[in-house]
Design an enzyme around this catalytic site. Structure first.
Site, short mmCIF file in Angstrom:
data_model
loop_
_atom_site.label_atom_id
_atom_site.label_comp_id
_atom_site.label_asym_id
_atom_site.label_seq_id
_atom_site.Cartn_x
_atom_site.Cartn_y
_atom_site.Cartn_z
N HIS A 1 6.53 9.54 -4.45
CA HIS A 1 5.74 8.70 -3.52
C HIS A 1 5.55 7.27 -4.06
O HIS A 1 5.08 6.41 -3.31
CB HIS A 1 4.40 9.36 -3.14
CG HIS A 1 3.34 9.33 -4.20
ND1 HIS A 1 1.99 9.48 -3.92
CD2 HIS A 1 3.42 9.20 -5.55
CE1 HIS A 1 1.29 9.41 -5.04
NE2 HIS A 1 2.12 9.26 -6.04
N ASP B 1 -5.15 4.50 0.79
CA ASP B 1 -5.71 3.75 -0.35
C ASP B 1 -5.65 2.23 -0.16
O ASP B 1 -6.13 1.48 -1.03
CB ASP B 1 -5.12 4.19 -1.68
CG ASP B 1 -3.67 3.77 -1.89
OD1 ASP B 1 -3.21 2.80 -1.28
OD2 ASP B 1 -2.99 4.44 -2.70
N ASP C 1 4.88 0.74 -4.61
CA ASP C 1 5.83 1.83 -4.34
C ASP C 1 7.28 1.38 -4.46
O ASP C 1 8.14 1.77 -3.67
CB ASP C 1 5.56 2.47 -2.97
CG ASP C 1 4.20 3.16 -2.91
OD1 ASP C 1 3.59 3.37 -3.97
OD2 ASP C 1 3.74 3.47 -1.79
N HIS D 1 -0.64 0.09 -3.70
CA HIS D 1 0.50 0.17 -4.62
C HIS D 1 1.76 -0.40 -3.97
O HIS D 1 1.91 -0.36 -2.75
CB HIS D 1 0.76 1.62 -5.02
CG HIS D 1 -0.45 2.32 -5.57
ND1 HIS D 1 -1.32 3.02 -4.75
CD2 HIS D 1 -0.95 2.40 -6.82
CE1 HIS D 1 -2.31 3.52 -5.49
NE2 HIS D 1 -2.12 3.14 -6.76
N ASP E 1 -1.25 3.24 4.15
CA ASP E 1 -1.69 4.20 3.13
C ASP E 1 -3.22 4.20 3.12
O ASP E 1 -3.84 3.12 3.14
CB ASP E 1 -1.13 3.74 1.77
CG ASP E 1 -1.31 4.74 0.65
OD1 ASP E 1 -2.42 5.31 0.51
OD2 ASP E 1 -0.36 4.93 -0.12
N GLU F 1 -0.89 9.61 2.99
CA GLU F 1 -1.68 9.88 1.78
C GLU F 1 -3.08 10.39 2.06
O GLU F 1 -3.89 10.48 1.13
CB GLU F 1 -1.73 8.65 0.84
CG GLU F 1 -0.37 8.27 0.26
CD GLU F 1 0.13 9.18 -0.87
OE1 GLU F 1 -0.70 9.96 -1.42
OE2 GLU F 1 1.33 9.13 -1.19
N HIS G 1 3.35 9.39 0.68
CA HIS G 1 4.09 8.19 1.07
C HIS G 1 5.60 8.28 0.88
O HIS G 1 6.35 7.43 1.37
CB HIS G 1 3.53 6.96 0.34
CG HIS G 1 3.42 5.75 1.22
ND1 HIS G 1 2.62 4.67 0.93
CD2 HIS G 1 4.03 5.46 2.41
CE1 HIS G 1 2.75 3.76 1.89
NE2 HIS G 1 3.60 4.21 2.80
N ASP H 1 -1.14 -1.09 1.45
CA ASP H 1 -1.19 -0.11 0.36
C ASP H 1 -1.80 -0.77 -0.88
O ASP H 1 -1.66 -1.98 -1.08
CB ASP H 1 0.27 0.30 0.06
CG ASP H 1 0.40 1.60 -0.73
OD1 ASP H 1 -0.47 1.89 -1.57
OD2 ASP H 1 1.40 2.30 -0.50
MN LIG Z 1 1.69 4.19 -0.99
#
Ligand SMILES: [Mn+2]
Length: 311
Positions: A145, A233, A132, A130, A231, A276, A101, A128
């Site tokens: 990332h 995830d 980030d 997260h 992403d 990712e 990412h 995502d």
């Molecule tokens: Mn990410």
């Protein structure tokens, strides 16, 4: 979303050094093998695969004690900022095949420069687990990332990677959806800068369609462009295991497809990152295939036609 016949350029970014582990560098190859180009050309787009990006050397940057592999990430960031901007400025739609990412430092910065040239604001939909929004000063791991959102908002200027004074993204134009893992200092940064966050609880309580409607209304009202950064995830690990940072309790197959279908209908998406994907951790290409299916949904593939019924 773009009408069929529009030009799409695929840019492979075999970058994994921002993630601190091996595997994401194989992401572009896996997405190609899973049929990304074909899925889009079957929908009527003129698809060009620009191949994998050649990084622009960043040997001018000294090492940073809490920004791992800075020279490599910076080299890709510089090349991708140029590459993404060039495709968009020529009227095309860049789709970035990642790669970890940290590549969004380049893709979003390139789109911010493009939007500034048009005199329109850039919005970012960040799908995502997260946020980030770390910087080397706050990051527990030093892996870049976890820093791209802070970077393209101008809140992580830890090295002269891109020119100072470049177009930035207003953090109030960033919409993070699906978030379920945030570091403590990162949480404070997000709140202070006015990033819009819809965590998994918000998805459960409000429903994904109300959230995406709010995002699209904001973009449309401001006559903005929308960059989507997806992403792996973001999705629940049970449907997309091929990622190094799985967090339980992610988005479902239907929630993800509904987002993509609404984005298609909106006609405001200007660019897309798929990031990712770690084929080394995937289960027989399952995650690569779902990323291709979601991309096809964003570009207009429908499972069923929905004819309007006569009254
Ligand atoms: Mn990410």
């Amino acid at each position: 979303m773009a009408a069929a016949g529009k030009a799409i350029t695929l840019i492979g970014v075999p970058l994994e050094e921002g993630s601190g582990r091996g595997g994401c560098g194989m992401g572009p190859a896996a997405l190609r093998i899973a049929g990304m180009g074909r899925a889009l050309s079957d929908l009527g787009y003129l698809v060009t695969d620009a191949g994998d990006l050649r990084p622009e050397p960043a040997s001018d940057l000294p090492a940073h004690q809490n920004a791992n592999a800075l020279d490599i990430v910076a080299a890709f960031t510089r090349a991708l900022e140029h590459g993404t901007h060039a495709v968009a400025a020529a009227g095309g739609m860049p789709i970035i095949l990642g790669g970890d990412h940290s590549l969004a430092m380049g893709s979003v910065s390139g789109m911010a420069r493009h939007a500034a040239g048009l005199g329109r604001p850039l919005f970012v939909l960040w799908l995502d687990a997260h946020a980030d929004f770390n910087s080397p000063a706050t990051s527990p791991s030093g892996n870049i990332h976890g820093m791209p959102v802070a970077f393209f908002c101008g809140q992580a200027e830890f090295a002269p990677i891109l020119p100072a004074g470049r177009p930035l993204v207003d953090p109030r134009h960033v919409y993070q959806v699906g978030i379920r893992s945030v570091d403590e200092e990162e949480r404070q940064m997000i709140a202070r800068h006015g990033v819009n966050v819809f965590d998994m609880r918000a998805i459960d309580e409000l429903g994904i369609s109300a959230i995406i409607r709010e995002v699209l209304d904001a973009v449309t009202k401001a006559n903005g462009l929308l960059h989507v950064s997806l992403d792996v995830d973001f999705l629940d690990p049970s449907i997309a295991p091929g990622v190094g940072t799985t967090v339980p309790g992610g988005a479902t197959f239907r929630e993800a497809h509904l987002i993509m279908e609404m984005l298609h209908d909106s006609d405001v998406v200007a660019s897309l990152d798929i990031v990712e994907l770690n084929p080394f951790l995937d289960d027989r290409g399952k995650s690569a295939r779902i990323m291709v299916e979601l991309t096809a949904s964003l570009f207009g593939r429908r499972i069923l036609d929905r004819p309007t019924r006569a009254a």
